[in-house]
Enzyme design. Structure first.
Site, PDB file in Angstrom:
ATOM      1  N   LYS A  37       0.790  -1.261   0.039  1.00 24.69           N
ATOM      2  CA  LYS A  37      -0.033  -0.010   0.076  1.00 24.69           C
ATOM      3  C   LYS A  37       1.041   1.369  -0.018  1.00 24.69           C
ATOM      4  O   LYS A  37       1.840   1.186   0.927  1.00 24.69           O
ATOM      5  CB  LYS A  37      -0.968   0.079   1.322  1.00 24.69           C
ATOM      6  CG  LYS A  37      -1.935   0.973   1.094  1.00 24.69           C
ATOM      7  CD  LYS A  37      -2.857   1.103   2.475  1.00 24.69           C
ATOM      8  CE  LYS A  37      -2.364   1.675   3.605  1.00 24.69           C
ATOM      9  NZ  LYS A  37      -2.207   3.190   3.403  1.00 24.69           N
ATOM     10  N   ASP A  64      -3.353   4.405  -1.569  1.00 21.75           N
ATOM     11  CA  ASP A  64      -4.153   4.973  -0.679  1.00 21.75           C
ATOM     12  C   ASP A  64      -4.078   6.180  -0.535  1.00 21.75           C
ATOM     13  O   ASP A  64      -3.279   6.979   0.152  1.00 21.75           O
ATOM     14  CB  ASP A  64      -3.922   4.171   0.619  1.00 21.75           C
ATOM     15  CG  ASP A  64      -4.649   4.849   1.919  1.00 21.75           C
ATOM     16  OD1 ASP A  64      -5.668   5.327   1.858  1.00 21.75           O
ATOM     17  OD2 ASP A  64      -4.127   4.304   2.902  1.00 21.75           O
ATOM     18  N   LYS A  66      -7.012   8.602  -0.628  1.00 20.25           N
ATOM     19  CA  LYS A  66      -8.227   9.125  -0.105  1.00 20.25           C
ATOM     20  C   LYS A  66      -8.582  10.203  -0.784  1.00 20.25           C
ATOM     21  O   LYS A  66      -8.813  11.070  -0.040  1.00 20.25           O
ATOM     22  CB  LYS A  66      -7.908   9.043   1.554  1.00 20.25           C
ATOM     23  CG  LYS A  66      -7.485   7.908   2.054  1.00 20.25           C
ATOM     24  CD  LYS A  66      -7.366   8.246   3.590  1.00 20.25           C
ATOM     25  CE  LYS A  66      -6.980   6.935   4.538  1.00 20.25           C
ATOM     26  NZ  LYS A  66      -5.575   6.621   4.197  1.00 20.25           N
ATOM     27  N   HIS A  68     -11.099  13.149  -2.106  1.00 21.78           N
ATOM     28  CA  HIS A  68     -12.163  13.684  -1.625  1.00 21.78           C
ATOM     29  C   HIS A  68     -12.005  15.571  -1.954  1.00 21.78           C
ATOM     30  O   HIS A  68     -11.353  16.086  -1.656  1.00 21.78           O
ATOM     31  CB  HIS A  68     -12.028  13.875   0.088  1.00 21.78           C
ATOM     32  CG  HIS A  68     -13.247  14.269   0.604  1.00 21.78           C
ATOM     33  ND1 HIS A  68     -13.633  14.269   1.981  1.00 21.78           N
ATOM     34  CD2 HIS A  68     -14.385  14.582   0.101  1.00 21.78           C
ATOM     35  CE1 HIS A  68     -14.759  14.681   2.415  1.00 21.78           C
ATOM     36  NE2 HIS A  68     -15.286  14.981   1.298  1.00 21.78           N
ATOM     37  N   ASP A  69     -12.833  15.297  -3.143  1.00 22.06           N
ATOM     38  CA  ASP A  69     -12.863  16.834  -3.765  1.00 22.06           C
ATOM     39  C   ASP A  69     -14.036  16.868  -4.671  1.00 22.06           C
ATOM     40  O   ASP A  69     -15.180  16.140  -4.629  1.00 22.06           O
ATOM     41  CB  ASP A  69     -11.743  17.053  -4.462  1.00 22.06           C
ATOM     42  CG  ASP A  69     -11.352  18.529  -4.909  1.00 22.06           C
ATOM     43  OD1 ASP A  69     -12.357  19.561  -4.600  1.00 22.06           O
ATOM     44  OD2 ASP A  69     -10.128  18.796  -5.100  1.00 22.06           O
ATOM     45  N   THR A 129      -9.832   4.754  11.066  1.00 24.44           N
ATOM     46  CA  THR A 129      -9.668   3.665  12.228  1.00 24.44           C
ATOM     47  C   THR A 129      -9.104   4.507  13.328  1.00 24.44           C
ATOM     48  O   THR A 129      -8.929   3.923  14.471  1.00 24.44           O
ATOM     49  CB  THR A 129      -8.613   2.475  12.005  1.00 24.44           C
ATOM     50  OG1 THR A 129      -7.746   2.807  10.894  1.00 24.44           O
ATOM     51  CG2 THR A 129      -9.947   1.343  11.150  1.00 24.44           C
ATOM     52  N   ARG A 221       2.549  -0.362  10.512  1.00 24.24           N
ATOM     53  CA  ARG A 221       3.957  -0.185  11.331  1.00 24.24           C
ATOM     54  C   ARG A 221       4.222  -1.551  12.034  1.00 24.24           C
ATOM     55  O   ARG A 221       5.572  -1.817  11.775  1.00 24.24           O
ATOM     56  CB  ARG A 221       3.765   0.642  12.466  1.00 24.24           C
ATOM     57  CG  ARG A 221       3.797   2.120  11.974  1.00 24.24           C
ATOM     58  CD  ARG A 221       3.162   3.112  13.125  1.00 24.24           C
ATOM     59  NE  ARG A 221       1.677   2.975  12.763  1.00 24.24           N
ATOM     60  CZ  ARG A 221       0.910   4.025  13.358  1.00 24.24           C
ATOM     61  NH1 ARG A 221       1.508   4.967  14.106  1.00 24.24           N
ATOM     62  NH2 ARG A 221      -0.336   4.029  13.005  1.00 24.24           N
TER      63      ARG A 221
END
Ligand code: C5P
Length: 243
Positions: A37, A64, A66, A68-69, A129, A221
């Site tokens: 990813k 990834d 994300k 948003h627009d 999350t 991680r």
């Protein structure tokens, strides 16, 4: 499930500041057949070349970013990302159905323009999350339980024709009940026993996530920051094969 089936369902987040560090981890994971990813930190530092490098190493890639627009921007962005040849991209469900439909359309156009057989899978982020109920109610201004918002967003994403959602493993079972078995649940917030939660809040172990019905486990991680990433992934796969 055997180890290679398990690996095909793990996405290791290469959350690193530069290409050298990210590729050091990727090289170590190459034999397993997992996904990688690429997120905001790495993509903003390196750019599209990191996708080309990961493809060259043979990985399937979840990019990834994300999105948003406004719908027109998201359509264009999805078109550009699909041209890169990634296997999965994502948008924020909070952008609404028109924006999500625009993403799907842009991805289809980009894949076609690049001569790819299929556009990338598109999933929608529901609630991060790292978000707790208190944050969602008090800061974001959405009342009620986190799970109710996640399910509302999941239904919207399905209505818009997306392939699934990104959500906590704690919500995977309810998502499957609401949207059907084929609707993908991609779950970050995976913490094997003995690992720090860090900034994550709605977490579960790899085995719990699988049992809840998660299709893909996003692990950052616990693998990418481990002294020996290959050994850390192997441990997770071992746990998953018990499912
Ligand atoms: O290090 P850790 O396992 O917490 O990494 C989780 C990864 O999943 C990060 O790359 C983060 O950006 C991503 N993610 C998330 N929550 C979402 C969507 C993506 O944690 N809702």
């Amino acid at each position: 499930m055997n180890a290679s089936e398990a690996a095909a369902r793990v996405m290791v987040a290469l959350d690193k500041p530069d290409a050298a560090e990210a590729l050091r981890v990727a090289e170590a994971l190459r034999p397993f057949g997992c996904w990688v990813k690429v997120g905001l930190e790495l993509f903003y530092a390196v750019g599209p070349d990191i996708v080309r490098e990961c493809r060259r190493l043979g990985f399937r890639i979840f990019l990834d970013l994300k999105l948003h627009d406004i719908p027109n921007q998201v359509k264009g962005a999805a078109r550009s990302l699909a041209r890169l040849g990634v296997d999965m991209i994502n948008v924020h469900a909070a952008g609404g159905t028109e924006m999500m439909r625009a993403a799907a359309q842009g991805a289809a156009e980009g894949a076609e323009a690049a001569g790819r057989s299929a556009p990338p899978l598109i999933v929608a982020v529901t609630q991060l999350t790292s978000t707790t109920r208190e944050m969602m109610n008090g800061e974001i201004g959405i009342p009620g339980e986190v799970e109710d918002t996640v399910l509302r967003y999941a239904r919207l994403a399905k209505k818009a024709g997306l392939h699934g959602v990104v959500a906590s493993p704690l919500e995977a079972a309810a998502i499957k009940r609401a949207c059907g078995r084929d609707f993908l649940a991609v779950t970050p917030g995976i913490r094997p026993a003995g690992h720090e939660a860090g900034d994550q809040r709605r977490i579960a172990s790899p085995l719990e996530a699988l049992r809840a019905g998660a299709d893909f486990l996003v692990v950052g991680r616990p693998v990418a920051a481990a002294p020996d990433p290959a050994a850390a992934l192997e441990q997770i796969l071992k746990e998953m094969t018990e499912a």
